[in-house]
Design an enzyme around this catalytic site. Structure first.
Site, mmCIF file in Angstrom:
data_model
loop_
_atom_site.group_PDB
_atom_site.id
_atom_site.type_symbol
_atom_site.label_atom_id
_atom_site.label_comp_id
_atom_site.label_asym_id
_atom_site.label_seq_id
_atom_site.Cartn_x
_atom_site.Cartn_y
_atom_site.Cartn_z
ATOM 1 N N GLY A 17 0.773 -1.229 0.000
ATOM 2 C CA GLY A 17 0.000 0.000 0.000
ATOM 3 C C GLY A 17 0.808 1.285 0.000
ATOM 4 N N GLY A 65 2.734 2.308 -2.460
ATOM 5 C CA GLY A 65 2.822 2.860 -3.796
ATOM 6 C C GLY A 65 3.950 2.298 -4.639
ATOM 7 N N LYS A 66 4.353 1.049 -4.378
ATOM 8 C CA LYS A 66 5.422 0.440 -5.178
ATOM 9 C C LYS A 66 5.026 0.358 -6.654
ATOM 10 C CE LYS A 66 5.639 -3.455 -2.944
ATOM 11 N NZ LYS A 66 4.680 -3.198 -1.862
ATOM 12 N N THR A 67 3.796 -0.080 -6.911
ATOM 13 C CA THR A 67 3.370 -0.248 -8.292
ATOM 14 C C THR A 67 3.324 1.091 -9.020
ATOM 15 O OG1 THR A 67 2.122 -2.259 -7.808
ATOM 16 C CG2 THR A 67 1.512 -1.047 -9.787
ATOM 17 N N SER A 68 2.745 2.100 -8.397
ATOM 18 C CA SER A 68 2.687 3.421 -9.030
ATOM 19 C C SER A 68 4.078 3.939 -9.337
ATOM 20 C CB SER A 68 1.958 4.408 -8.105
ATOM 21 O OG SER A 68 0.640 3.990 -7.848
ATOM 22 N N ASP A 95 3.539 -9.603 -7.894
ATOM 23 C CA ASP A 95 2.489 -9.465 -6.889
ATOM 24 C C ASP A 95 1.299 -10.347 -7.272
ATOM 25 O OD1 ASP A 95 0.519 -8.691 -5.120
ATOM 26 O OD2 ASP A 95 0.930 -6.559 -5.306
ATOM 27 N N THR A 121 -4.892 -2.322 -2.828
ATOM 28 C CA THR A 121 -3.999 -3.346 -2.282
ATOM 29 C C THR A 121 -4.513 -3.929 -0.972
ATOM 30 O OG1 THR A 121 -2.074 -2.372 -3.383
ATOM 31 C CG2 THR A 121 -1.642 -3.821 -1.515
#
Length: 581
Positions: free
Chosen positions: A18, A20-23, A45, A501
């Site tokens: 949560g 913000g790794k993906t962003s 993930d 997430t």
């Protein structure tokens, strides 16, 4: 200069769920591709939302992102990889060993550690075998392997099969000889990871003390492995735009205070600060503006607030399970406010006249603050995970470890450093506490997962993981398993946040519990803006976007739901004030 200006061939983005790794990783990949580079973006993930971010169907092979020439993405399915890994190891024993033994072996390798090792096979192939990515200038990983997994795989004895004692021949990652054939590939991957000219680890965090402390621990784990080419992204810095909005001003103050106390190890890293966005980072326009001070997306009218008028609250939940004994457990991933929810339930039950025992693994001072002025019939106790693990480790090392050589002992110690070990050790302490749920209500913050329950219920795994020290199964543990499966005795509350997430991770946890024969009593959606009147434009927009996740919980995941609004007064360590980007 940051990693954006001097990207290495391989880049790992890591951090708590949560943050913000993906962003962050997607925005970096787009930036590199826009600079004319060939880029492969990889996610491991299980709840990957790359497809949602890019509005493109993405599979297990590199998929071109049509709107960004030079950018390709792929999703590694770690669950499928883990299943193939398990079958490769267990398959030869089918028809040879009894079904009960096979079931125990399968459960032994059903945990997070096995999934991560299976996913690491893909990491290793992509960074340890240059021919697999020779068409790309940069490989960007949305999720990094943990320090524990990397330490485990760096130990020489991990490549020599069983560690010398039949009673310890299986670890949390399965029979170790299953790794032997990967030895050269893993060695090449480890060499690439520790080469600062080739690899950068980007720690992603929020401007909150708990998230920053977690990032510091991760940084230290990588430093121990001489993977020290690290940088920091602070995601979700909030600045109030409407100074009349008390919540907005309070959130800004919290973030500023957390940064004033940033851990020393993180303070020395190069860092990028990213402001909190009003809306989710989805679509190319949002990604291209992600690292800018103003992404141009925060203005404009937002939809109205989600309608939660018919939703229940904690009071309604307590009404439905109020009784004189039994157990209430709050479960969920880190950062969703399990401790604060458990403390509030315990306090309210005690105020209704019930005798209540609140047990937590959180520091006692934080729980005391959450509880406030406790009534005389409320007792608060803390299970110290470190102390429980040390006791458990000492027992294992005294028995299984006493005849091992230095390499074997090092491997055993690393195996005992896994999250699986902590859960098993704490599980026994919880079992003793649940045994006290006679004529009182026991409220437990942080409960064992479905995997641990099944692991300890499988006879041979149970013997290896619990009874190999004491040579006898504690009666409290024997009684605990049926009690956890008894809905009249145990109420499981799944805690989440109204964001992608946390909701999807809670759904996975629910599936895990159901495998163990446990049906959650209710979901608690914590830290929601939906019930609050806000005027700051960023908070207004974020409140509106909660609607899709609240609907998903109510309509698709939960039979019973309670909503808890974001609180201003609670201590940050209880994680009750938090917005993710």
């Amino acid at each position: 200069m940051s990693f954006l200006d001097r990207p290495t061939a391989t880049m790992f983005f890591t951090g708590k769920g949560g943050v913000g790794k993906t962003s962050t990783s997607c925005a970096a990949a787009v930036r590199f591709a826009r600079a004319g580079k060939q880029v492969l973006l990889v996610s491991t993930d299980p709840a990957s939302n790359l497809e949602e971010v890019f509005w493109t169907k993405i599979g297990s092979e590199p998929t071109a992102i049509a709107a960004v020439p030079g950018l390709f993405a792929l999703n590694v399915d770690p669950e499928a990889a883990a299943e193939a890994y398990r079958e490769k190891l267990i398959g030869p024993y089918r028809g040879v060993l009894p079904e009960v033994a096979l079931a125990a072996m399968e459960e032994q390798m059903a945990g997070a550690c096995t999934v991560e090792i299976a996913a690491f096979n893909e990491f290793a192939r992509l960074i340890g075998d240059p021919t697999s990515v020779e068409a790309f200038d940069h490989v960007v990983f949305d999720t990094a392997p943990t320090g524990h997994t990397l330490r485990l795989l760096s130990l020489p004895t991990a490549w020599t099969g069983f560690i010398g004692d039949a009673s310890a021949g299986t670890s949390c990652i399965g029979p170790l000889q299953g790794l032997v054939e990967q030895r050269d590939l893993y060695a090449a991957a480890m060499a690439a990871l520790s080469d600062p000219a080739r690899t950068t680890v980007v720690l992603v965090s929020r401007p909150e003390r708990s998230a920053l402390d977690e990032a510091e621990r991760t940084a230290n784990e990588f430093n121990e492995l001489e993977i020290d080419n690290q940088e920091l992204v602070l995601n979700g810095l909030f600045q109030a735009r409407d100074r009349s909005d008390r919540l907005a001003v309070a959130l800004e103050t919290r973030g500023r205070e957390a940064l004033d106390q940033i851990p020393a190890g993180l303070a020395k890293l190069d860092r990028i600060e990213v402001p909190l966005r009003a809306r989710e980072v989805v679509g190319l326009e949002a990604l291209e503006g992600f690292f800018e001070a103003d992404d141009g997306l925060d203005g404009g009218a937002a939809a109205g607030a989600p309608d939660v008028s018919g939703w229940g609250d904690l009071g309604a939940l307590i009404d439905s399970f109020e009784r004189s004994d039994g157990v209430v457990m709050t479960m969920g991933k880190g950062g969703v406010g399990k401790t604060s929810v458990a403390a509030e339930i315990a306090r309210r039950l005690a105020n209704r006249g019930h005798k209540v025992l609140l047990t937590t693994t959180d520091p006692a001072a934080h729980v005391a603050q959450a509880v406030g002025e406790a009534p005389p019939n409320l007792t608060v106790e803390r299970i110290d995970p470190e102390a429980e693990v040390e006791r458990y480790r000492a027992e294992v090392l005294e028995t299984t470890g006493k005849n091992l050589d230095a390499d074997g002992l090092a491997l055993l110690k690393e195996d005992l450093a896994s999250p699986c070990t902590e859960e098993i050790a704490v599980f026994q302490a919880f079992a003793a506490t649940v045994d006290r749920a006679q004529n009182q209500i026991v409220v437990m913050d942080t409960a064992p997962t479905g995997h641990t329950i099944l692991l300890l219920d499988a006879a041979q795994s149970f013997h290896r993981e619990v009874s190999r020290q004491a040579k006898a199964v504690p009666e409290a543990v024997l009684n605990l398993l049926p009690r956890l499966r008894d809905p009249a005795f145990t109420r499981i509350l799944l805690c989440t946040l109204p964001e992608a997430t946390p909701v999807h991770e809670a759904g996975q946890l629910q599936d895990d519990l159901r495998r163990a024969g446990i049906e959650p009593f209710a979901w608690v959606v914590n830290q929601s803006l939906a019930p609050i009147e806000v005027t700051d434009p960023v908070l207004v927009a974020r409140r509106a976007q909660e609607s899709r996740y609240l609907t998903e919980v109510r309509d698709d995941l939960a039979g019973r739901v309670a909503i808890v609004e974001l609180q201003l007064e609670a201590d940050e360590d209880l994680e009750t004030v938090q917005l993710t980007a």
